[in-house]
Design an enzyme around this catalytic site. Structure first.
Site, short mmCIF file in Angstrom:
data_model
loop_
_atom_site.label_atom_id
_atom_site.label_comp_id
_atom_site.label_asym_id
_atom_site.label_seq_id
_atom_site.Cartn_x
_atom_site.Cartn_y
_atom_site.Cartn_z
N LYS A 123 45.28 6.64 -76.93
CA LYS A 123 43.87 6.70 -76.96
C LYS A 123 43.29 6.15 -78.34
CE LYS A 123 42.92 8.72 -72.70
NZ LYS A 123 42.42 9.57 -71.54
N LYS A 177 50.30 3.55 -66.34
CA LYS A 177 49.98 4.41 -65.56
C LYS A 177 48.55 3.93 -64.73
CE LYS A 177 47.49 7.88 -67.21
NZ LYS A 177 46.72 9.14 -67.08
N LYS A 229 41.86 5.89 -64.74
CA LYS A 229 40.55 5.53 -64.45
C LYS A 229 40.04 4.39 -65.44
CE LYS A 229 39.49 10.49 -64.01
NZ LYS A 229 39.80 11.16 -65.26
N1 AQP Z 1 48.61 7.76 -62.74
C1 AQP Z 1 48.77 9.21 -62.40
N2 AQP Z 1 49.88 9.65 -61.39
C2 AQP Z 1 49.58 11.05 -61.34
N3 AQP Z 1 48.94 11.94 -61.84
C3 AQP Z 1 47.99 11.48 -62.91
N4 AQP Z 1 46.86 12.12 -63.33
C4 AQP Z 1 46.03 11.22 -64.02
N5 AQP Z 1 46.54 9.84 -63.89
C5 AQP Z 1 47.57 9.96 -63.03
C6 AQP Z 1 46.74 13.55 -63.26
O1 AQP Z 1 45.16 13.60 -62.93
C7 AQP Z 1 44.79 14.70 -63.41
C8 AQP Z 1 43.44 14.61 -63.86
O2 AQP Z 1 43.35 13.50 -64.91
P1 AQP Z 1 42.22 13.55 -66.12
O3 AQP Z 1 41.12 12.75 -65.49
O4 AQP Z 1 41.78 14.89 -66.55
O5 AQP Z 1 42.85 12.78 -67.33
P2 AQP Z 1 43.78 11.56 -67.42
O6 AQP Z 1 45.29 11.88 -67.20
O7 AQP Z 1 43.55 10.90 -68.60
O8 AQP Z 1 43.48 10.53 -66.27
P3 AQP Z 1 43.24 8.77 -66.38
O9 AQP Z 1 42.79 8.55 -64.89
O10 AQP Z 1 44.37 8.35 -66.76
O11 AQP Z 1 41.89 8.80 -67.37
P4 AQP Z 1 41.62 7.87 -68.31
O12 AQP Z 1 41.79 6.46 -67.87
O13 AQP Z 1 40.33 8.21 -68.99
O14 AQP Z 1 42.75 8.29 -69.46
C9 AQP Z 1 45.83 15.28 -64.49
O15 AQP Z 1 46.52 16.33 -64.03
C10 AQP Z 1 46.55 14.06 -64.69
O16 AQP Z 1 47.96 14.26 -65.18
#
Ligand code: AQP
Length: 355
Positions: free
Chosen positions: A115, A217, A220
């Site tokens: 990040k 991965k 969002k």
């Molecule tokens: N691709 C994924 N596959 C499985 N689990 C996932 N999680 C996120 N992406 C995947 C799980 O969802 C929960 C919430 O995630 P979060 O929103 O708190 O944070 P993150 O992991 O940073 O999610 P994103 O979607 O990838 O957001 P951005 O793009 O903002 O970084 C967690 O349990 C996570 O493991």
């Protein structure tokens, strides 16, 4: 001395539309765990300002994640649903953990490296300290189990390291106060205050990958909406995204070994298995030898069947803002009482006067 009471905690950031990865990797597991455990589920709004401070839609995003929790089937009366900022003890414990954790530990976190990118000096201090706040989220309830996707594994290891160092540094004091749990660490027995939390990372979809690139991965923040299935996508959007998903020209293999070096095929098989609540082996036994042109429509149909009811329920709940706010308020009060009970003891252990 007793052992730690089993308790589940997990959180989701209000940083955008929830996607299939969040649903399969986390939220669906939250729902299942309610049957066997006391659970606390949190919309972690303080985390969402670490990468980007200003979010015009933070309140509506927070409500929308709450609606997703409820729509997926989380019971806010039997369990606890709230947003993190309502319980300031999270931030208070995070400060103490900032003094427990070492800068070197934080610098090794791959999420921080990803990040912060090349311009690390310019990343917020909050982004570096993110895992310390995450440890506080969990340990302010002395939670024993945390369902998460695979991407959070390293942060949970760090949570254990923080708990272990706190227990170790304050073992004598915890023992004197008579509030510890006897724990074995290596050859030593000590008085621990915080449990060494277990991550729950299981099943065929612990890391759902982007539909455009099977090595990245699903996220969002990916600029391409075609890379992910949003929980709010309608049937047409889901079918279109699956149809356009990157694949290779080979038919699906019949055995697990055949997925090696085929990340896109592996991803779609994992998604199918998770949605159908079966194993990847069973999916390949059914579809092995068939082309993606046959598999993709079946996957789209299954995804619509499973996700459409959640999306409809999310819309219904989101329309009742007063209800969502009442859930967060009530959850915040109950979570706050639990968190304050922990913090009273933490202040006593550390030597911070509070009365
Ligand atoms: N691709 C994924 N596959 C499985 N689990 C996932 N999680 C996120 N992406 C995947 C799980 O969802 C929960 C919430 O995630 P979060 O929103 O708190 O944070 P993150 O992991 O940073 O999610 P994103 O979607 O990838 O957001 P951005 O793009 O903002 O970084 C967690 O349990 C996570 O493991």
């Amino acid at each position: 001395m007793s052992s730690f009471k089993p308790l589940v905690f997990s959180g989701v950031q209000p940083t955008g539309n929830l996607h299939l990865g969040n649903y399969l990797g986390a939220i669906r597991k939250f729902v299942a765990l309610q049957e066997s455990h006391d659970c606390i589920y949190c919309v972690v709004d303080l985390h969402s300002i670490t990468a980007q401070l200003v979010h015009d839609d933070l309140p509506s995003q927070t409500r929308s994640i709450t609606a997703a929790f409820l729509a997926a089937g989380i019971d806010p009366e039997k369990h606890i649903v709230f947003n993190q900022a309502r319980v300031p003890q999270h931030a208070e414990l995070a400060w103490i953990f900032n003094c427990v954790a070492r800068i070197g530990w934080m610098n090794r976190m791959t999420q921080f490296k990803d990040k912060a990118g090349k311009d690390r000096e310019n990343a917020s201090l909050g982004l570096l300290a993110y895992p310390s706040l995450m440890a506080a989220d969990i340990l302010v309830y002395r939670a024993t189990h945390v369902p998460v996707g695979d991407d959070q594994k390293q942060h949970l290891e760090l949570t254990r390291d923080i708990a272990a160092k706190f227990n170790n540094d304050f073992s004598r004091r915890i023992g004197e106060l008579g509030i510890g749990v006897e724990m074995t660490m290596g050859d030593e027995t000590l008085n621990g205050f915080f449990p060494l939390t277990e991550p729950l990372i299981e099943g065929p979809a612990t890391r759902v990958m982007s539909l455009r690139d099977g090595t990245k991965k699903m996220s969002k923040s990916d600029p391409s909406d075609l890379s992910r299935i949003n929980l709010t996508d309608d049937a047409d959007a889901i079918a279109k995204k699956i149809k356009k998903a990157k694949t290779d020209p080979e038919p699906l293999p019949s055995e697990l070994a055949g997925l090696k070096d085929r990340p896109e095929a592996e991803n779609l098989v994992g998604i199918y298995a998770a949605l159908a609540e079966t194993s990847r082996e069973a999916v390949m036994a059914e579809f092995g030898g068939r082309q993606f042109s046959a598999f993709k429509p079946a996957l789209a149909e299954l995804a619509v069947e499973k996700l459409a009811p959640v999306a409809a329920e999310m819309r219904r709940i989101s329309a009742d803002r007063a209800y969502v706010d009442a859930v967060l308020r009530d959850g915040g009060e109950r979570a706050g009482a639990l968190a304050e009970a922990t913090m009273k003891q933490v202040r006593e252990i550390v030597g911070l006067l509070d009365d």
